[in-house]
Design an enzyme around this catalytic site. Structure first.
Site, mmCIF file in Angstrom:
data_model
loop_
_atom_site.group_PDB
_atom_site.id
_atom_site.type_symbol
_atom_site.label_atom_id
_atom_site.label_comp_id
_atom_site.label_asym_id
_atom_site.label_seq_id
_atom_site.Cartn_x
_atom_site.Cartn_y
_atom_site.Cartn_z
ATOM 1 N N ASP A 552 0.822 -1.204 0.000
ATOM 2 C CA ASP A 552 0.000 0.000 0.000
ATOM 3 C C ASP A 552 0.862 1.264 0.000
ATOM 4 O O ASP A 552 1.941 1.305 0.604
ATOM 5 C CB ASP A 552 -0.893 -0.012 1.246
ATOM 6 N N GLU A 605 1.087 -0.605 -5.158
ATOM 7 C CA GLU A 605 0.087 0.432 -5.396
ATOM 8 C C GLU A 605 0.867 1.738 -5.548
ATOM 9 O O GLU A 605 1.135 2.435 -4.579
ATOM 10 C CB GLU A 605 -0.909 0.537 -4.241
#
Length: 883
Positions: A552, A605
């Site tokens: 993330d 990401e």
């Protein structure tokens, strides 16, 4: 303090101080016999000499040695002697009564025969503070072995005042050097530190000796032993309870030199086996080893259910310059709650959860729990074939799930009965789990982690989570997990200023404070912090058989100026904006994971144009950086552009045609995943179907056409839960997907079921059509047929597998039927037939199809020698394969 009486009637002061045994030969012989008797008892020999008899002979010898001096003062001493004898008789009766009460309590009858207070000495007994007793119940009384013969102990050398103060204030670095058993002149000194205890008794083989109460929780005594016994036990009496335990301070460190060396270098790839709470057998005794990294602490103690949550009596020792503190606690096992009580550099204290805890209490409770896995894996077949084909050359369609809300109220084990079957039915190859690591606030969806090594206790135990992963693997479904190494929350019981100073976070406030989320960023330049995170990535893959980590917020890690204004950040050593520490960390993490866990994939990401996200770490790019080493990267640009296009009314789409084609300009710069994730269906962004223009029919048609375009586009696919059946409402973690839309009793149920049926068929055809995934990262696997038909709102392209077998994908993003629409095709395919048509009636469409095989005509079109004429349904995508 009033001297204790000896069995012979003399006081301790008389027997150890007033009459030194070296003064007479009689005393020497008595001393020798006493030592021999104690040694015989300790070794269990057949000698019939008891410690008590030896003590009586020693006392007699001392009396004989002092008889002459006493005779001179006979007239003065007679009344005092009579009075002292009377006192000794009363004291002996009190000792006998106390021993009887303790023996009765050990048999479980103390409550009936003797009040708890009767077992305490006549001096003021220590009591557990009311607030502590109310907070945690006293541990259950353990069975005490049959009492061994009791002996009196001599006064041991006094505890140094500095050591005493450091133990009381929680700032001792080496408690094992003063607590436990140590050889001293005259025998072995035993010292215990047990606040709130009424008494402490040492049991060595058949020898039993009550230690002197030195006040403030300290107990000590000198036993006439030649060497420190290999094993001994402590009987610790509290009000209403007696604990029978090994002495935690008789053990050598339970952490090896190699572990400490690797920790110091920041290269311990199995850090979870070295730090945290590890149940084990150490020096032949079962218990738990507790270790924690806290280099700035003045002292660290262990607090938990086993010591009334008061860490004073359980100080840990510092293991050199590594900053690691350690304590092996015998008798403590799985399920015990604990925290670390840390004395900060300023002398204040803080109670912290274990950063390496593998199990935690369910929020809002925050304690760590001793954990030992009992799960037996049954996914060997899955693991064996997992890495047989590289991920970027294999089918890869992902169903993103928030476990806590997918079916609200279900546990890990209950999810294991439903989720694998549902995902397998829809044909997805993988699930991606939003963060499962423990987090205090459910509304963060798991993206503000406090327990990096513990699956959230909201849904069950770590073994329960393993059971879910196992079930998914047995169903043929891979498991990806969101991993959050970018930042952590500021909770004062977790990582923030863990030992009183910045430790896991950067010491520079400009580098540590995350401007968007109110959290703290990790200090990627510190080797121990990098080790903590790299080992964490390995932990999930190795211990929980996770097949991939979606990392993330990578962009926030890569740039020093991320979300910061000028003046709020400091350039790197080269004057640039790149966070060189974060780059090095990501490279190390990826290289280590791919080396140790074959078949696992890491996914970034990353929302910028950083060069080389999925390039190998050893290959440098134009910017001079080696690749970050990820296996795949989320294509955030494709997601943003394509959704912008789809949100437009069809009449306006001609002016935004390039938003659907631009992705192919950079499609092969990285290995991409096309994500329609949770981020796109929350916080006012609306669900996928609700983003579409037009009435309900047109919204669903656009939704289906978009999914068909997405599944055919180069790259892997990811779809968030609820979007597979066109849920109209935004997702909420409070109630999850609107499953009631699929209830047959609901009037519009066919509309939603139709979209889900399309997803199933898209996945089925996708998995059986190598052209759609085999050459995802190879430009030769894609050809535009027509990419500039802006006025028609039409997109058509070919996908090719490794053998050159094609699939033709055509999307008509206008609301009109286009009859006899001519497209250029290869001339070596004799006929084409529809594999998928998103406008089919079974999906809720208008059923405008091409039911018969379509044969090419020898008419040059779109630069090809042959062409076909198709009927293009409105707002639909059609796939055709060679017949």
């Amino acid at each position: 303090m009033t001297p204790r009486t000896t069995p012979a009637g003399g006081s301790e002061a008389e027997s150890t101080a007033a009459q030194p045994v070296e003064k007479t030969s009689v005393a020497k012989r008595a001393t020798t016999r006493a030592a021999e008797a104690a040694e015989a008892v300790r070794k269990g020999t057949a000698k019939k000499v008891t410690a008590k008899a030896a003590g009586q002979k020693k006392t007699a010898a001392k009396k004989a040695a002092g008889k002459k001096a006493e005779a001179k003062k006979a007239e003065v001493q007679k009344p005092a002697a009579k009075k002292a004898a009377a006192k000794k008789t009363v004291a002996k009766k009190a000792v006998t009564k106390k021993a009887t009460a303790k023996t009765t309590a050990a048999k479980g009858t103390a409550a009936k025969s003797t009040p708890a207070k009767a077992a305490a000495p006549k001096k003021a007994a220590k009591k557990i503070p009311a607030q502590k007793a109310a907070r945690k119940k006293i541990p259950a009384q353990k069975a005490v072995p049959k009492p061994a013969p009791s002996v009196e102990v001599a006064v041991s050398p006094a505890l140094d005042a500095v050591d005493r103060d450091r133990l009381l204030t929680g700032t001792h670095h080496a408690p094992h050097s003063v607590l436990g058993a140590h050889p001293v002149p005259g025998g072995v000194a035993f010292r215990a530190f047990r606040p709130f205890a009424l008494s402490v008794t040492v049991v060595v083989g058949n020898l039993r000796a009550e230690l002197h109460d030195d006040g403030e929780g300290f107990f000590s005594g000198l036993l006439p032993l030649r060497e420190v016994p290999a094993g001994y036990r402590l009987l610790v009496a509290y009000e209403g309870s007696v604990q029978d335990t090994e002495d935690a301070y008789r053990f050598l460190p339970a952490l090896g030199e190699l572990d400490l060396h690797l920790i110091g270098e920041g290269r311990h790839e199995e850090l979870w086996r070295a730090l945290g709470a590890e149940p084990m057998t150490h020096q032949g005794v079962t218990g738990t080893r507790f270790t924690v990294w806290a280099p700035n602490a003045r002292g660290v103690s262990l607090a938990g259910t086993f010591n009334f949550w008061d860490g004073t009596g359980y100080p840990m020792r510092s293991l050199g310059g590594t900053g690691v503190w350690e304590l092996f606690v015998p008798g403590i096992g799985e399920g015990e709650l604990y925290k670390f009580e840390i004395t900060r550099p300023d002398g204040s204290k803080t109670l912290r959860a274990d950063p390496m805890a593998r199990r935690t209490e369910a929020p809002p409770n925050t304690s760590s729990i001793v954990y030992a896995s009992q799960h037996e894996w049954d996914d060997a077949a899955w693991l064996e074939r997992r890495g047989s084909v590289p991920v970027h050359e294999a089918p890869f369609s992902v169903y993103e799930v928030h476990l806590a809300s997918w079916r609200p109220g279900l546990t890990y084990r209950q999810l294991a009965e439903q989720l694998p079957a549902y995902v397998k039915d829809l044909g997805f190859t993988h699930v991606e789990l939003m963060p499962v690591a423990e987090h205090p606030f459910g509304g963060s969806w798991g993206y503000q982690v406090t327990g990096f090594y513990a699956p959230t206790a909201r849904l069950g135990t770590p073994d329960d989570f393993k059971y879910l992963v196992d079930a998914l693997h047995r169903a043929g479904i891979g498991v990806l997990m969101d991993w959050v190494p970018a930042h952590f929350p500021r909770d004062d019981w977790a990582l923030a200023e863990f030992d009183g100073r910045p430790l896991y976070e950067h010491e520079d406030p400009l580098r540590s404070a995350h401007p968007d989320w109110g959290t703290l960023e990790f200090d990627f330049g510190r080797r121990e912090v990098r080790n903590f995170l790299v080992a964490n990535a390995l932990y999930w893959c190795e211990e929980f058989h996770i097949d991939g980590l979606r990392v993330d917020a990578v962009a926030s890690m890569l740039y020093l100026d991320y979300s910061r204004e000028p003046g709020q950040w400091v350039p790197n050593e080269h004057g640039g904006r790149e966070n060189l520490d974060a780059v090095a960390f990501l490279q190390e993490m990826n290289a280590t994971v791919y080396r140790r866990v074959p078949g696992v994939v890491t996914i970034a990401e990353e929302s910028t144009a950083w060069d080389g996200v999925t390039r190998p770490t050893h290959v440098s790019g134009p910017g001079g950086f080696g690749g970050l080493g990820f296996g795949l990267k989320w294509n955030m640009g494709w997601m943003h552009d394509s959704l912008e296009y789809m949100a437009k009314e069809p009449v306006h789409r001609r002016y935004h045609h390039n938003e659907m084609t631009f992705s192919m300009v950079y499609a092969y710069s990285e290995n991409y995943v096309l994500p329609i994730s949770h981020d796109e269906v929350v916080h006012g962004k609306r669900s996928l179907v609700s983003k579409m223009p037009g009435d309900w029919w047109q919204q669903r048609a656009n939704h289906r056409a978009y999914l068909g375009f997405m599944w055919a586009h180069p790259g892997k696919q990811l779809l968030f839960m609820g979007q597979e059946f066109a849920q109209g409402a935004e997702w909420s973690e409070a109630h999850g997907p609107d499953w009631w839309l699929l209830d047959p009793a609901y009037g519009a149920e066919p509309d939603h079921r139709g979209v889900r049926d399309l997803i199933r068929d898209l996945n089925t055809v996708y998995r059986h059509t190598p052209a759609l995934w085999q050459r995802d990262t190879d430009p030769s696997g894609f050809e535009w047929v027509v990419g500039d038909a802006a006025d028609d709102n039409v997109f058509a392209f070919l996908r090719h597998d490794a053998e050159g077998v094609p699939l033709l994908a055509v999307s008509n993003m206008s609301p009109v039927v286009r009859d006899e629409y001519r497209l250029g095709v290869p001339d070596d395919v004799p006929a084409w037939h529809e594999a998928v048509n998103s406008d089919a009636a079974k999906y809720g469409g208008g059923d405008v199809t091409n039911p018969d095989p379509v044969k090419p005509e020898p008419q040059n079109w779109h630069g090809r020698p042959a062409s076909i004429r198709l009927t293009l349904p409105p707002l639909a995508t059609v796939w055709l394969r060679p017949a």
